[in-house]
Design a protein around this motif. Structure first.
Motif, PDB file in Angstrom:
ATOM      1  N   LEU A 331      -3.196  -1.975   8.531  1.00  0.00           N
ATOM      2  CA  LEU A 331      -2.560  -2.193   7.229  1.00  0.00           C
ATOM      3  C   LEU A 331      -2.397  -0.883   6.475  1.00  0.00           C
ATOM      4  CD1 LEU A 331      -4.338  -5.471   6.017  1.00  0.00           C
ATOM      5  CD2 LEU A 331      -2.003  -5.204   6.863  1.00  0.00           C
ATOM      6  N   HIS A 332      -3.405  -0.029   6.539  1.00  0.00           N
ATOM      7  CA  HIS A 332      -3.299   1.265   5.853  1.00  0.00           C
ATOM      8  C   HIS A 332      -2.182   2.106   6.464  1.00  0.00           C
ATOM      9  CE1 HIS A 332      -4.557   5.557   5.202  1.00  0.00           C
ATOM     10  NE2 HIS A 332      -4.544   5.097   3.956  1.00  0.00           N
ATOM     11  N   GLY A 333      -2.079   2.113   7.791  1.00  0.00           N
ATOM     12  CA  GLY A 333      -0.996   2.863   8.428  1.00  0.00           C
ATOM     13  C   GLY A 333       0.373   2.294   8.096  1.00  0.00           C
ATOM     14  N   LEU A 334       0.506   0.952   8.052  1.00  0.00           N
ATOM     15  CA  LEU A 334       1.791   0.331   7.732  1.00  0.00           C
ATOM     16  C   LEU A 334       2.199   0.618   6.297  1.00  0.00           C
ATOM     17  CD1 LEU A 334       4.099  -1.540   8.581  1.00  0.00           C
ATOM     18  CD2 LEU A 334       2.679  -3.478   7.844  1.00  0.00           C
ATOM     19  N   VAL A 335       1.247   0.492   5.364  1.00  0.00           N
ATOM     20  CA  VAL A 335       1.573   0.783   3.966  1.00  0.00           C
ATOM     21  C   VAL A 335       1.928   2.251   3.789  1.00  0.00           C
ATOM     22  CG1 VAL A 335       0.626   0.859   1.628  1.00  0.00           C
ATOM     23  CG2 VAL A 335       0.184  -1.126   3.079  1.00  0.00           C
ATOM     24  N   GLY A 336       1.180   3.147   4.449  1.00  0.00           N
ATOM     25  CA  GLY A 336       1.505   4.573   4.345  1.00  0.00           C
ATOM     26  C   GLY A 336       2.868   4.893   4.926  1.00  0.00           C
ATOM     27  N   PHE A 337       3.215   4.231   6.044  1.00  0.00           N
ATOM     28  CA  PHE A 337       4.535   4.474   6.645  1.00  0.00           C
ATOM     29  C   PHE A 337       5.654   4.004   5.715  1.00  0.00           C
ATOM     30  CE2 PHE A 337       8.051   2.659   9.149  1.00  0.00           C
ATOM     31  CZ  PHE A 337       8.503   3.807   9.772  1.00  0.00           C
ATOM     32  N   CYS A 338       5.502   2.810   5.140  1.00  0.00           N
ATOM     33  CA  CYS A 338       6.521   2.311   4.212  1.00  0.00           C
ATOM     34  C   CYS A 338       6.623   3.215   2.983  1.00  0.00           C
ATOM     35  CB  CYS A 338       6.194   0.875   3.801  1.00  0.00           C
ATOM     36  SG  CYS A 338       6.242  -0.310   5.167  1.00  0.00           S
ATOM     37  N   PHE A 339       5.498   3.687   2.492  1.00  0.00           N
ATOM     38  CA  PHE A 339       5.509   4.562   1.322  1.00  0.00           C
ATOM     39  C   PHE A 339       6.214   5.880   1.643  1.00  0.00           C
ATOM     40  CE2 PHE A 339       3.524   7.785  -1.409  1.00  0.00           C
ATOM     41  CZ  PHE A 339       3.751   7.225  -2.661  1.00  0.00           C
ATOM     42  N   ASP A 340       5.930   6.422   2.811  1.00  0.00           N
ATOM     43  CA  ASP A 340       6.594   7.677   3.195  1.00  0.00           C
ATOM     44  C   ASP A 340       8.094   7.490   3.365  1.00  0.00           C
ATOM     45  OD1 ASP A 340       4.154   8.921   3.155  1.00  0.00           O
ATOM     46  OD2 ASP A 340       3.810   8.721   5.331  1.00  0.00           O
ATOM     47  N   VAL A 341       8.505   6.363   3.932  1.00  0.00           N
ATOM     48  CA  VAL A 341       9.936   6.107   4.109  1.00  0.00           C
ATOM     49  C   VAL A 341      10.640   6.004   2.771  1.00  0.00           C
ATOM     50  CG1 VAL A 341      11.601   4.413   4.919  1.00  0.00           C
ATOM     51  CG2 VAL A 341       9.688   5.065   6.388  1.00  0.00           C
ATOM     52  N   VAL A 342      10.055   5.252   1.834  1.00  0.00           N
ATOM     53  CA  VAL A 342      10.676   5.076   0.518  1.00  0.00           C
ATOM     54  C   VAL A 342      10.735   6.396  -0.229  1.00  0.00           C
ATOM     55  CG1 VAL A 342      10.424   3.939  -1.711  1.00  0.00           C
ATOM     56  CG2 VAL A 342      10.052   2.643   0.389  1.00  0.00           C
ATOM     57  N   CYS A 343       9.656   7.151  -0.236  1.00  0.00           N
ATOM     58  CA  CYS A 343       9.645   8.441  -0.946  1.00  0.00           C
ATOM     59  C   CYS A 343      10.632   9.420  -0.321  1.00  0.00           C
ATOM     60  CB  CYS A 343       8.234   9.026  -0.937  1.00  0.00           C
ATOM     61  SG  CYS A 343       7.061   8.100  -1.936  1.00  0.00           S
ATOM     62  N   CYS A 344      10.746   9.422   0.998  1.00  0.00           N
ATOM     63  CA  CYS A 344      11.668  10.332   1.670  1.00  0.00           C
ATOM     64  C   CYS A 344      13.111   9.997   1.313  1.00  0.00           C
ATOM     65  CB  CYS A 344      11.439  10.259   3.179  1.00  0.00           C
ATOM     66  SG  CYS A 344      12.478  11.410   4.121  1.00  0.00           S
ATOM     67  N   ARG A 345      13.482   8.761   1.229  1.00  0.00           N
ATOM     68  CA  ARG A 345      14.847   8.374   0.890  1.00  0.00           C
ATOM     69  C   ARG A 345      15.144   8.683  -0.569  1.00  0.00           C
ATOM     70  NH1 ARG A 345      16.650   2.759   3.487  1.00  0.00           N
ATOM     71  NH2 ARG A 345      18.666   3.748   3.069  1.00  0.00           N
TER      72      ARG A 345
END
Length: 381
Positions: A331-345
């Motif tokens: 869950l921590h990896g999934l949330v971090g991945f989604c957060f990185d994707v949103v911030c990058c866009r």
């Protein structure tokens, strides 16, 4: 050669290592990871403590088999108080084979039918427990597991000597009967046995003295076990009619009890109650009295107390720790991945507001149409 073989063996074992070590210089810590770790450790500790309580607890296991013991005798334990004098009532047992069981094991003791305040409190408490047992059948398992911890279930004696007349008769004791259907009855007159059957001498008892109001302080089958509450314990019936007939239809089930506190062969029973007024003119025939009709079941129940084994507790504990650790990591990896994707866009401008995007395009157009200054048009000093 030995050293080379050892080195090959060690290198082979190292290649099979499923838990490779990562250097601390390549490990990066974060505040979010620390927060998730605290939550995971707290959940592990809480669930481990709850699992330990489950491990300490026990449960009752019920097994059923055919009762093959038909030759032994069945013990009946009786403690009933009838609102009549002892010289006017008699109790005996007659089984299906027309065998009359002598009541030598039963004692007749003059008593006071009205209870003292302490006895009335005990009787009302027992009535409340009986009502809860009928609603919550799981409470019977609690009684099985705490047999010797509870107080005595017998009626406590009177606190002081009362001056009231002894207007009742307490019939208590035990008797051994055959394991067939039978009838325990308490009616007017003392029982006598003769070749044609049995009878009660009731000719010398006035009809006006008939009063079969009664209280069942204890009625059980088999070995008496302290702490067990039987279905009829504490039952009290009051009648104002001289021709009242009370009937209890009982099915007795042999029970073998094996707990960590006691092992005994006893009997459970279920009961159906019925009462009616004897009126021959209205077609309601019979004899006034108290009749307990019992029958034995062909099945035997074995009640044993079970406990979770240690290996099962350790397996469940490892499952809790490993499951929480793996789940929180994913869950921590999934949330971090989604957060990185949103911030990058956001950084790329995909989610910029429309006004900012239009202003950005306008500035780009101005820069593209601006005329550069030529060398010939530069003013000379």
């Amino acid at each position: 050669m030995r050293r080379l073989s050892r080195k090959k063996a060690l290198s082979l074992v190292k290649e099979l290592d499923a838990f490779p070590k990562v250097s601390e210089s390549y490990v990066e810590t974060s505040a979010s990871g620390g927060t998730v770790s605290l939550i995971a450790f707290s959940a592990m500790a809480l669930l481990a403590i709850l699992e330990f309580f489950v491990y300490r607890d026990t449960w009752m296991k019920y097994e059923y088999e055919v009762d093959k013991d038909f030759s032994s005798k069945l013990r009946i334990n009786i403690d009933i108080t009838v609102a009549m004098k002892c010289q006017h009532v008699g109790a005996d047992i007659l089984d299906l084979a027309e065998t009359m069981i002598t009541s030598s094991g039963l004692q007749y003791e003059p008593a006071i039918f009205e209870l003292s305040p302490n006895q009335r409190l005990w009787q009302s408490t027992l009535t409340v427990i009986q009502s809860r047992l009928r609603e919550e059948h799981a409470l019977q398992e609690v009684l099985y597991k705490t047999l010797l911890k509870g107080g005595p279930t017998a009626l406590p004696p009177r606190e002081d000597a009362s001056m009231e007349p002894l207007n009742a008769c307490r019939i208590h004791g035990h008797a051994y009967v055959n394991k067939v259907a039978g009838n325990l009855h308490i009616t007017v007159g003392k029982p006598i046995h003769h070749p044609q059957g049995h009878a009660h001498i009731a000719a010398f008892v006035s009809h006006d003295t008939y009063n079969f109001s009664h209280r069942i302080d204890h009625l059980s089958f088999g070995e008496e076990i302290p702490g067990i509450i039987n279905p009829l314990d504490g039952t009290e019936k009051i009648t104002y009619n001289n021709n009242q007939m009370f009937q209890y239809f009982i099915t007795v089930v042999p029970t073998r009890l094996n707990t960590y506190k006691i092992s005994a062969d006893t009997h459970q029973f279920s009961v159906t109650e019925r009462e009616r007024v004897i009126n021959h003119a209205a077609g309601s025939h019979g004899v006034s009295g108290i009749f307990v009709k019992y029958d034995t079941s062909s099945l035997m129940v074995t009640v044993s107390e079970q406990h979770m084994p240690l290996w099962q507790f350790l397996v469940r504990l490892c499952g809790i720790i490993g499951g929480i650790f793996s789940t929180t990591g994913m869950l921590h990896g999934l949330v971090g991945f989604c957060f990185d994707v949103v911030c990058c866009r956001f950084k790329l401008g995909v989610y910029r507001p429309r006004q900012d995007v239009q202003l950005h395009h306008h500035m780009n157009n101005l820069n593209n149409h601006q005329t550069p200054l030529l060398a010939d048009n530069v003013p000379q000093e």
